[in-house]
Design an enzyme around this catalytic site. Structure first.
Site, mmCIF file in Angstrom:
data_model
loop_
_atom_site.group_PDB
_atom_site.id
_atom_site.type_symbol
_atom_site.label_atom_id
_atom_site.label_comp_id
_atom_site.label_asym_id
_atom_site.label_seq_id
_atom_site.Cartn_x
_atom_site.Cartn_y
_atom_site.Cartn_z
ATOM 1 N N ASP A 121 -19.284 -13.942 -13.104
ATOM 2 C CA ASP A 121 -19.027 -12.512 -13.105
ATOM 3 C C ASP A 121 -17.874 -12.215 -14.058
ATOM 4 O OD1 ASP A 121 -19.773 -10.012 -12.310
ATOM 5 O OD2 ASP A 121 -18.456 -9.973 -10.564
ATOM 6 N N TYR B 167 -15.558 -9.048 -16.180
ATOM 7 C CA TYR B 167 -14.634 -8.004 -15.723
ATOM 8 C C TYR B 167 -14.435 -7.045 -16.890
ATOM 9 C CZ TYR B 167 -10.498 -6.669 -12.844
ATOM 10 O OH TYR B 167 -9.566 -6.037 -12.034
ATOM 11 N N HIS C 144 -12.622 0.240 -14.628
ATOM 12 C CA HIS C 144 -12.578 -0.429 -13.321
ATOM 13 C C HIS C 144 -11.372 -1.353 -13.226
ATOM 14 C CE1 HIS C 144 -13.845 -2.667 -9.758
ATOM 15 N NE2 HIS C 144 -13.704 -3.780 -10.451
ATOM 16 N N ARG D 154 -2.063 -4.214 -7.912
ATOM 17 C CA ARG D 154 -0.804 -4.422 -8.643
ATOM 18 C C ARG D 154 -0.375 -3.108 -9.259
ATOM 19 N NH1 ARG D 154 -4.534 -7.865 -10.009
ATOM 20 N NH2 ARG D 154 -5.047 -6.530 -11.769
ATOM 21 N N GLU E 151 -22.876 -3.066 -11.461
ATOM 22 C CA GLU E 151 -22.787 -3.972 -12.614
ATOM 23 C C GLU E 151 -24.109 -4.089 -13.362
ATOM 24 O OE1 GLU E 151 -20.929 -7.722 -12.059
ATOM 25 O OE2 GLU E 151 -19.520 -7.009 -10.520
ATOM 26 N N GLN F 33 -10.650 -9.806 0.336
ATOM 27 C CA GLN F 33 -10.223 -10.066 -1.049
ATOM 28 C C GLN F 33 -8.703 -9.961 -1.215
ATOM 29 O OE1 GLN F 33 -12.302 -7.563 -3.847
ATOM 30 N NE2 GLN F 33 -11.289 -8.425 -5.647
ATOM 31 N N TYR G 285 -7.192 -13.645 -2.436
ATOM 32 C CA TYR G 285 -7.496 -13.839 -3.860
ATOM 33 C C TYR G 285 -6.388 -14.512 -4.676
ATOM 34 C CZ TYR G 285 -4.832 -10.247 -6.378
ATOM 35 O OH TYR G 285 -3.827 -9.533 -6.982
ATOM 36 N N LYS H 42 -16.651 -12.111 -1.865
ATOM 37 C CA LYS H 42 -17.792 -11.818 -2.735
ATOM 38 C C LYS H 42 -19.031 -12.635 -2.393
ATOM 39 C CE LYS H 42 -15.396 -9.435 -6.013
ATOM 40 N NZ LYS H 42 -15.794 -8.172 -6.650
#
Lengths: 426, 426
Positions: free
Chosen positions: B126, B128, B133, B142, B200, B239, B243, B252
């Site tokens: 996957d 990014y 997004h 963050r 996606e 997550q 993570y 996921k």
């Protein structure tokens, strides 16, 4: 152990097995091999030879499952048939078994055979349960915050690349990738300059679980088919630049190396120990990760070793040099906890899935499982007996991982080498 | 377009194909289906029906490759045979082709058929590349540092779970997992409370590459077999806690949903556009990611839509409600750049590998590709026409992804639904 297959007095008519440090009759690991000019098939390592399993008079379900060039179907059968197979092989190969004449033509000198990946890997997951490694690495990437707050609650893991796992002996090409020096303004695309190994224990999944189901920690061992060594080669410079926020990717997936012989849970039974007590103040595992029996016998006393052989050492006829001696007892989570956690959200596991432990470092530098740790991020080179030094791996270097279980009253067993040589970047 | 297969005047003797919003004769996507009582096989969607490919007089290599219940072998053949197949199918299915009588018995009403995963997925990666997004999500996890320094240099990606990818229509069970509220002292193991979708685009890999080899960005398209929609379901609470430092894992891998029809690069050809110009000040891609032809035509003008249907809406006979309308043009990196990057370290790609784009959000909230973004981390619930609200998904909710390419002078095409309903946690 009352199980006769572990009896230290047990000897094999395969004479090289008796006193063999890795593959005595008490081990009997499974693998996939090809004899000279022959096709790949399932075999059992015994001493310096490999028994072609198709030639052995074993149970029908095992014979059918072992007919192909991979262990997946045998893994799927689970513990019952695997234990029967072990008992049967032990009896067949024991001194005085009466099967020597029939089986001897089906023994192949291991040194003449090609060894293959033991199974088709469905998914490969890498955990991070070596707490000393996690602390050491954390110091390099996050000096202020080496061990993150989730570490002692969550068996941290992530998905690795299944396609690039290769069997021991397959050379590994130095990867290229984006590298950005801390003081550089922008990255460049160049051969990795901080190539490293990672010393890991690997777990092969046997019977799987359906999507949506969870595996209770108390039943997790029934889903384990066996163990290998795993070198999770790592490009530290690529990793440092790419890994935020989604984790390592190209820093790892250029190649991983597994040892060819699958050591069964049965063979490792005498070397199980209690999970080391959590240090005072560490949180108790959540109930879905907690099982009394697992705590009392879920860990392994298994020595793990890293050796290096450089081109110069090879030229001088020097033996490989030990870089590190660690032990599987330094895993903060048990294999059962890894399996239970993996399926705790309903993720399906399948026969032939591979789980890595993550790097298993001992508490001190004589047993660090990667050069990043041993050389403190490349700052303190390792000196080799050849007079050379290494901050990270150079082209032509060969890394050899070994595992050995030894305990008073048991015959020691080993895993066989997990080795690969670094090829220069393309 | 001079290619006759795109001619807007082209009509099919399959009458439902003419004016069909998704599967006109200009599309011809490939998939795996099972007619009632029949085995899974390769087919082509045309209007409301599916043509059994085995019944079509096509080239011998294609016929052989399409004989199994997956597209892997067909993917492996590459662009040449795939283009020939497209031209042949277009001719066979066109009005006046003369093959109607022979082929009509081999058309199956799509509504009666079961649709399968198009291919056995080797590895699932996957990416990014949806920059809006990445920025939105970055703000949640963050706040100080939403878009990390590597984002505009590296097509960020990570490995996902191949085993838990399912075809559209397969329900998804709400995962359980470790959840830790920001103010809680310790995590608990509980059903996910922040279940989300991710919109996606998925890429199926055709011809692969050998371990150690790299795929130049200018040749990367030759390794793409086609496109699907992908819903990368995400458990945001799991997550957030798990993570760091290795990326998403159990958040996921409890399930991902792909649409059943593989839309070929040829079908999408009329909808290619130049890669949107990088904003002033953004770094130029490194040379291994830079190809002029790719920059001039590597992006897609492809509308991407998310709809929701709740149990209450279903009861009231209400239609699905659009949550979001985005577009594939919001990808910061092209598919060719994703493929080139993935192999830039020598990682091997294989036919049937699946690459996700990562969530593709539009710049504003009408086109955010996840609820995490639309509801700003759950703080601003979405109001539905049924009077309900949603911060995150509830049991029984169905999420439907759709894609549609439309452009002046071309017949619009679609991808078919990528849909799944949430089952309650076990």
């Amino acid at each position: 152990m009352t199980d006769a297959t572990h009896d230290p007095a047990l000897r094999s008519w395969v004479s090289s097995a008796n006193g063999h440090g890795e593959f005595p009759i008490q081990n009997l690991p499974l693998g996939v091999f090809a004899p000279p000019g022959g096709a790949a098939r399932v075999g059992v390592a015994i001493g310096d030879v490999i028994l072609d399993l198709a030639a052995a008079p074993v149970a029908e379900d095992v014979r059918e499952a072992a007919a192909g060039p991979s262990l997946n179907a045998l893994f799927a059968l689970g513990a019952g048939p695997r234990k029967e197979l072990r008992a049967r092989l032990s009896a067949l190969l024991a001194e005085g078994s009466g099967h020597r004449a029939a089986l001897e033509p089906h023994l192949h000198r291991a040194a003449d055979c090609a060894l293959h990946l033991p199974a088709r890997i469905g998914d490969y997951t890498d955990f991070y349960v070596g707490i000393h490694h996690a602390t050491n690495i954390g110091k390099v990437f996050r000096p202020d915050n080496p061990l993150l707050p989730n570490y002692k609650h969550v068996p941290i893991g992530y998905h690795g690349r299944a396609s690039s796992v290769r069997v021991s002996g397959t050379p590994v090409r130095r990867p290229k990738g984006q590298i950005k020096a801390p003081d550089a303004e922008a990255p460049r695309y160049a051969p990795c300059e901080r190539l490293d190994y990672e010393l890991e224990l690997a777990v092969w999944i046997g019977p799987g679980s359906a999507l949506g189901d969870t595996i209770p920690v108390g039943q997790a061992e029934a889903h384990v088919a066996g163990y290998c060594l795993l070198n999770d080669w790592s490009a530290r410079d690529i990793q440092a630049w790419e890994y935020q926020p989604l984790g390592p990717f190209l820093a790892k997936n250029f190649g991983s190396t597994v040892s060819p012989w699958v050591v069964t849970p049965e063979a490792l039974e005498p070397f199980r120990i209690a999970q080391p007590a959590r240090p005072e103040g560490d949180p108790a595992p959540l109930p879905y990760l907690m099982d009394e029996a697992d705590q009392s016998r879920g860990a392994f006393d298994l020595m793990l070793e890293v050796l290096i052989l450089t081109p110069a050492m090879r030229e001088k006829g020097m033996p490989a040099h030990r870089l590190s001696l660690s032990n599987a007892r330094h895993m903060y989570w048990t294999v059962a906890q890894m399996v239970a956690h993996h399926s705790s959200n309903g993720c399906d596991l399948n026969p032939g899935d591979l789980l890595g432990s993550g790097t298993i470092s001992a508490p001190d530098e004589t047993g660090f499982g990667s050069l990043l740790e041993t050389t403190r991020g490349g700052k303190e080179p390792v000196r080799l007996p050849s007079g050379e030094t290494r901050r990270f791996l150079e082209d032509g270097d060969e890394i050899i991982l070994r595992a050995r279980a030894a305990r008073e009253g048991s015959v020691p067993i080993g895993f066989g080498d997990c080795r690969a040589t670094i090829l220069p970047a393309n």
